[in-house]
Design a protein around this motif. Structure first.
Motif, PDB file in Angstrom:
ATOM      1  N   TYR A   1      -8.165  14.260 -37.032  1.00 35.16           N
ATOM      2  CA  TYR A   1      -9.477  14.752 -37.449  1.00 35.16           C
ATOM      3  C   TYR A   1     -10.553  13.702 -37.215  1.00 35.16           C
ATOM      4  O   TYR A   1     -10.283  12.505 -37.254  1.00 35.16           O
ATOM      5  CB  TYR A   1      -9.458  15.128 -38.936  1.00 35.16           C
TER       6      TYR A   1
ATOM      7  N   PHE B   1     -14.381  12.673 -38.657  1.00 37.89           N
ATOM      8  CA  PHE B   1     -15.434  12.869 -39.641  1.00 37.89           C
ATOM      9  C   PHE B   1     -16.501  11.808 -39.437  1.00 37.89           C
ATOM     10  O   PHE B   1     -16.192  10.677 -39.069  1.00 37.89           O
ATOM     11  CB  PHE B   1     -14.882  12.753 -41.071  1.00 37.89           C
TER      12      PHE B   1
ATOM     13  N   SER C   1     -17.596  22.511 -43.911  1.00 36.56           N
ATOM     14  CA  SER C   1     -17.462  21.444 -42.909  1.00 36.56           C
ATOM     15  C   SER C   1     -17.624  20.055 -43.513  1.00 36.56           C
ATOM     16  O   SER C   1     -17.610  19.068 -42.798  1.00 36.56           O
ATOM     17  CB  SER C   1     -18.494  21.640 -41.790  1.00 36.56           C
TER      18      SER C   1
ATOM     19  N   CYS D   1     -17.063  17.068 -40.954  1.00 30.12           N
ATOM     20  CA  CYS D   1     -16.009  17.255 -39.951  1.00 30.12           C
ATOM     21  C   CYS D   1     -16.681  17.631 -38.627  1.00 30.12           C
ATOM     22  O   CYS D   1     -17.542  18.520 -38.590  1.00 30.12           O
ATOM     23  CB  CYS D   1     -15.064  18.372 -40.393  1.00 30.12           C
TER      24      CYS D   1
ATOM     25  N   ILE E   1     -13.575  22.573 -41.619  1.00 28.11           N
ATOM     26  CA  ILE E   1     -12.417  21.741 -41.933  1.00 28.11           C
ATOM     27  C   ILE E   1     -11.182  22.627 -41.839  1.00 28.11           C
ATOM     28  O   ILE E   1     -11.139  23.703 -42.445  1.00 28.11           O
ATOM     29  CB  ILE E   1     -12.532  21.127 -43.340  1.00 28.11           C
TER      30      ILE E   1
ATOM     31  N   CYS F   1      -7.503  20.996 -45.788  1.00 29.71           N
ATOM     32  CA  CYS F   1      -8.035  21.337 -47.119  1.00 29.71           C
ATOM     33  C   CYS F   1      -6.919  21.348 -48.157  1.00 29.71           C
ATOM     34  O   CYS F   1      -7.087  20.809 -49.259  1.00 29.71           O
ATOM     35  CB  CYS F   1      -8.737  22.686 -47.084  1.00 29.71           C
TER      36      CYS F   1
END
Length: 132
Positions: free
Chosen positions: A52, A54, A85, A109, A120, A125
């Motif tokens: 991911y 961010f 997000s 994100c 996301i 989550c």
């Protein structure tokens, strides 16, 4: 599981008044956030090149009392909100039981290819809910 970040404040973080530099608070809050993610098994997902991406949207620090050289600070990190997000983290820094500072950090994100915000992923989550 104790995801509390602890460190004895080094001299490099101290200003000419004997207090911790304002910028050092942010540095320790960010280190505490990384520590908490690792402690919850999410360190590799958020590492450079991880699953991911961010970006920081906001960091807000509220000072309650100064920190001093050689004090041992403790920082507790919690996921305060999981948005579409965005992620909002709250952090509290203390020495023993005395609150020294708190912070709110908001991450967005983003899609690695475009750099634009994105939702996301659901599986992330679910993993982050353990930090609420």
């Amino acid at each position: 599981m104790d995801a509390t970040y602890r460190i004895r404040l080094p001299f490099r973080d101290i200003d000419m008044h004997g207090h911790m530099h304002n910028a050092a608070y942010v540095s320790h809050f960010e280190a505490a956030l990384s520590h908490a993610l690792r402690a919850h098994g999410l360190g590799q997902a958020f590492a450079p090149g991880g699953s991911y991406m961010f970006l920081v949207r906001k960091i807000e620090v509220t000072f309650a009392a100064p920190c001093y050289y050689d004090e041992e600070i403790s920082v507790r990190t919690q996921v305060a909100r999981i948005g579409g997000s965005s992620l909002t983290f709250t952090l509290k820094m203390s020495v023993e039981t005395k609150l020294k500072a708190s912070a709110e950090i908001i991450w967005i994100c983003v899609d690695k290819a475009t750099g634009r915000s994105q939702e996301i992923p659901d599986e992330l989550c679910l993993d982050l809910e353990q930090m609420t």
